[in-house]
Each structure stands twice: as C-alpha cells, then as structure tokens.
Write a protein that holds these residues in place. Structure first.
Motif, short mmCIF file in Angstrom:
data_model
loop_
_atom_site.label_atom_id
_atom_site.label_comp_id
_atom_site.label_asym_id
_atom_site.label_seq_id
_atom_site.Cartn_x
_atom_site.Cartn_y
_atom_site.Cartn_z
N GLN A 9 0.83 -1.21 0.00
CA GLN A 9 0.00 0.00 0.00
C GLN A 9 0.87 1.25 0.00
O GLN A 9 0.54 2.24 -0.66
CB GLN A 9 -0.93 -0.01 1.21
CG GLN A 9 -2.00 -1.07 1.15
CD GLN A 9 -2.78 -1.19 2.44
OE1 GLN A 9 -2.21 -1.15 3.53
NE2 GLN A 9 -4.09 -1.34 2.32
N ARG A 10 1.97 1.20 0.75
CA ARG A 10 2.89 2.35 0.76
C ARG A 10 3.48 2.58 -0.62
O ARG A 10 3.60 3.72 -1.08
CB ARG A 10 4.01 2.12 1.79
CG ARG A 10 3.60 2.35 3.22
CD ARG A 10 4.80 2.49 4.13
NE ARG A 10 5.56 1.26 4.23
CZ ARG A 10 5.32 0.31 5.12
NH1 ARG A 10 4.34 0.44 5.98
NH2 ARG A 10 6.06 -0.78 5.15
N LEU A 42 -5.09 25.21 -5.16
CA LEU A 42 -4.64 24.33 -4.10
C LEU A 42 -4.92 22.91 -4.57
O LEU A 42 -6.02 22.62 -5.05
CB LEU A 42 -5.42 24.61 -2.82
CG LEU A 42 -5.26 23.63 -1.67
CD1 LEU A 42 -3.87 23.74 -1.05
CD2 LEU A 42 -6.33 23.89 -0.61
N VAL A 43 -3.94 22.02 -4.48
CA VAL A 43 -4.15 20.62 -4.82
C VAL A 43 -4.11 19.81 -3.52
O VAL A 43 -3.19 19.96 -2.72
CB VAL A 43 -3.08 20.11 -5.81
CG1 VAL A 43 -3.16 18.59 -5.98
CG2 VAL A 43 -3.24 20.81 -7.15
N ILE A 44 -5.15 18.99 -3.33
CA ILE A 44 -5.23 18.11 -2.16
C ILE A 44 -5.21 16.68 -2.65
O ILE A 44 -5.97 16.31 -3.55
CB ILE A 44 -6.52 18.36 -1.36
CG1 ILE A 44 -6.68 19.84 -1.02
CG2 ILE A 44 -6.52 17.52 -0.09
CD1 ILE A 44 -8.01 20.18 -0.37
N THR A 45 -4.33 15.87 -2.10
CA THR A 45 -4.24 14.47 -2.50
C THR A 45 -3.89 13.63 -1.28
O THR A 45 -3.22 14.10 -0.37
CB THR A 45 -3.21 14.27 -3.63
OG1 THR A 45 -3.26 12.92 -4.08
CG2 THR A 45 -1.80 14.58 -3.16
N GLY A 46 -4.37 12.39 -1.29
CA GLY A 46 -4.04 11.53 -0.15
C GLY A 46 -4.85 10.26 -0.11
O GLY A 46 -5.40 9.81 -1.12
N VAL A 47 -4.93 9.69 1.09
CA VAL A 47 -5.65 8.46 1.35
C VAL A 47 -7.06 8.81 1.81
O VAL A 47 -7.24 9.71 2.63
CB VAL A 47 -4.94 7.62 2.43
CG1 VAL A 47 -5.73 6.35 2.75
CG2 VAL A 47 -3.52 7.27 2.00
N ARG A 97 -10.18 9.51 -8.30
CA ARG A 97 -9.82 8.44 -7.40
C ARG A 97 -8.94 7.41 -8.10
O ARG A 97 -9.02 7.23 -9.31
CB ARG A 97 -11.07 7.74 -6.86
CG ARG A 97 -11.92 8.65 -5.99
CD ARG A 97 -13.06 7.89 -5.36
NE ARG A 97 -13.88 8.79 -4.58
CZ ARG A 97 -13.62 9.17 -3.34
NH1 ARG A 97 -12.56 8.73 -2.73
NH2 ARG A 97 -14.43 9.99 -2.70
N SER A 98 -8.14 6.72 -7.31
CA SER A 98 -7.34 5.62 -7.83
C SER A 98 -8.26 4.45 -8.16
O SER A 98 -9.41 4.41 -7.75
CB SER A 98 -6.29 5.19 -6.80
OG SER A 98 -6.92 4.77 -5.60
N ALA A 99 -7.73 3.48 -8.89
CA ALA A 99 -8.54 2.34 -9.32
C ALA A 99 -9.14 1.59 -8.14
O ALA A 99 -10.28 1.11 -8.19
CB ALA A 99 -7.70 1.39 -10.18
N ASP A 100 -8.39 1.50 -7.02
CA ASP A 100 -8.90 0.78 -5.85
C ASP A 100 -9.73 1.68 -4.93
O ASP A 100 -10.18 1.24 -3.87
CB ASP A 100 -7.78 0.12 -5.06
CG ASP A 100 -6.78 1.14 -4.51
OD1 ASP A 100 -7.04 2.36 -4.60
OD2 ASP A 100 -5.74 0.72 -3.99
N LYS A 101 -9.91 2.94 -5.32
CA LYS A 101 -10.72 3.92 -4.57
C LYS A 101 -10.09 4.39 -3.27
O LYS A 101 -10.67 5.19 -2.55
CB LYS A 101 -12.14 3.40 -4.27
CG LYS A 101 -12.89 2.87 -5.47
CD LYS A 101 -13.21 3.96 -6.46
CE LYS A 101 -14.04 3.41 -7.62
NZ LYS A 101 -14.25 4.40 -8.67
N ASN A 102 -8.90 3.91 -2.93
CA ASN A 102 -8.29 4.26 -1.65
C ASN A 102 -7.62 5.63 -1.65
O ASN A 102 -7.44 6.23 -0.59
CB ASN A 102 -7.25 3.21 -1.24
CG ASN A 102 -7.90 1.91 -0.80
OD1 ASN A 102 -9.06 1.89 -0.39
ND2 ASN A 102 -7.16 0.82 -0.89
N PHE A 103 -7.22 6.13 -2.82
CA PHE A 103 -6.52 7.41 -2.91
C PHE A 103 -7.37 8.39 -3.73
O PHE A 103 -8.16 8.00 -4.58
CB PHE A 103 -5.15 7.24 -3.57
CG PHE A 103 -4.33 6.12 -3.00
CD1 PHE A 103 -4.22 5.94 -1.62
CD2 PHE A 103 -3.68 5.23 -3.83
CE1 PHE A 103 -3.46 4.90 -1.10
CE2 PHE A 103 -2.92 4.18 -3.32
CZ PHE A 103 -2.82 4.02 -1.94
N PHE A 104 -7.14 9.68 -3.47
CA PHE A 104 -7.91 10.71 -4.18
C PHE A 104 -7.01 11.91 -4.47
O PHE A 104 -5.94 12.08 -3.87
CB PHE A 104 -9.11 11.16 -3.34
CG PHE A 104 -8.70 12.05 -2.19
CD1 PHE A 104 -8.72 13.43 -2.31
CD2 PHE A 104 -8.24 11.50 -1.00
CE1 PHE A 104 -8.31 14.24 -1.27
CE2 PHE A 104 -7.83 12.30 0.05
CZ PHE A 104 -7.87 13.67 -0.08
#
Length: 200
Positions: A5-6, A78-83, A136-143
C-alpha cells in the motif's frame, strides 16, 4: 499501511506531482490537542470538539500557524491528495472546511462519506462545475483534486467562492469515528493528505 500500500501511495503521489507540476508551497498537518476536561471546565468552545473526532489544522511551515491560502489571483490553486479514510475504513466520515481567515466563518466544505465514495455530487445547480470533482485511484483508496476560485473547464476541481474573504481562506480537517474503536482516529494511525499551493 502495508508495504504494497505504501508503494502504491508513493506512486500515486508521484503521478499527482507529474500531473500538476512543481508546487510553490506545501502545508504541515498538525492535530489539535484538546482536553475534553479543560473545554468543559473553562466553558471553552474548542471548535465543538468531542471525542468522536480528530481535528487537524493545515499549517504554514514557516509560521506553524494555520496557512492562509490566497486566491486573489484567479490562476492560483490548491491541490489536495491523499488516502481516503472512509475507503480504508479508518473513519465513518471526514471533511475539509474552508474558513474566512479573520472571522472563522465557513466558506465551503468538502465531505467524504460512504454515500459519496463512488462519485461526489455537490448538489449545487452550477452548470460550470463538473459533477464529479474528485479523481480516485482504481482501488478507490486514494484521491486528488484541485481547489480553485473558478473551475470553468477544469476537471477534478472544487470551486470555492472567496469573494467575501478577499480571495483568502484557511483550512481545517475533521475525521469522525474510527469504526473499530467508536472514537475519533488517532493522529498516528492515519496518513494525512498533502496540501500543495500553486501561485499564478
């Protein structure tokens, strides 16, 4: 986070930097440390804090105070990205609040909850805005998403009306109820988002 995941998260951050380019400033994420007893005994407002929420400030690394994002120039963003805490089951609900830098009055809010995981519909009848503004990422965990004062023609963009605050705002993040514990998540158990400022 597990090793794979990391690795996926680091890849996501690299892709985000590639998409948006080199930022001018980044924020420091700092938890608000409230004592419930202190708030009750002194009658302090404490931002309405209670034990089912983790309150986090988005701070300027130079001053260690809440960052003031300046959209006086319409080209800034402003760009916001993360889990996504909801997708990874560390929270039932969380949001970003945008506030007037002097009065603390709320300007806008981005909410994450289980209903909004697939697509976020801000339910405001503004034909200039795309309905889905969170990528979102393919697994929906990241945005990731951009925040601008004008999202006309911009994908993955959330529009904040800063006309009442001279183009400026502060940000706070709230994360509610870890389903495993029934209380707000601990600051050490979540991977906090990145906040990148682009000046134009």
């Amino acid at each position: 986070m597990k090793p794979w995941q990391r690795d996926n998260y680091r890849k996501w951050l690299r892709e985000t930097k590639h998409e948006y380019g080199r930022y001018d400033a980044s924020a420091v994420i700092k938890a608000r440390d409230y004592s419930a007893e202190h708030c009750i005994e002194t009658g302090s407002y404490c931002w309405g804090n209670n034990l089912d929420a983790l309150y986090v400030d988005i701070n300027d690394p130079e001053t260690d105070k809440m960052m003031i994002v300046d959209f006086s120039n319409s080209g800034s963003q402003l760009v916001i990205t993360g889990v996504d805490y909801v997708a990874t089951n560390y929270a039932k609900f969380w949001n970003f609040g945008f506030y007037h830098p002097e009065t603390g009055r709320a300007i806008a809010t981005i909410d994450f909850d289980k209903v909004q995981l697939q697509e976020y519909d801000n339910r405001r009848p503004n034909p200039r805005k795309p309905v889905t503004f969170i990528e979102r990422s393919a697994d929906k965990n990241f945005f990731r998403l951009a925040v601008k004062s004008d999202c006309t023609g911009v994908n993955n963009c959330f529009e904040v009306d800063t006309s009442q605050s001279d183009g400026k705002f502060k940000i706070m993040m709230r994360t509610y109820v870890n389903p495993q514990t029934g209380t707000g998540p601990d600051f050490s158990e979540v991977v906090n988002p990145e906040f990148w400022v682009y000046k134009n």
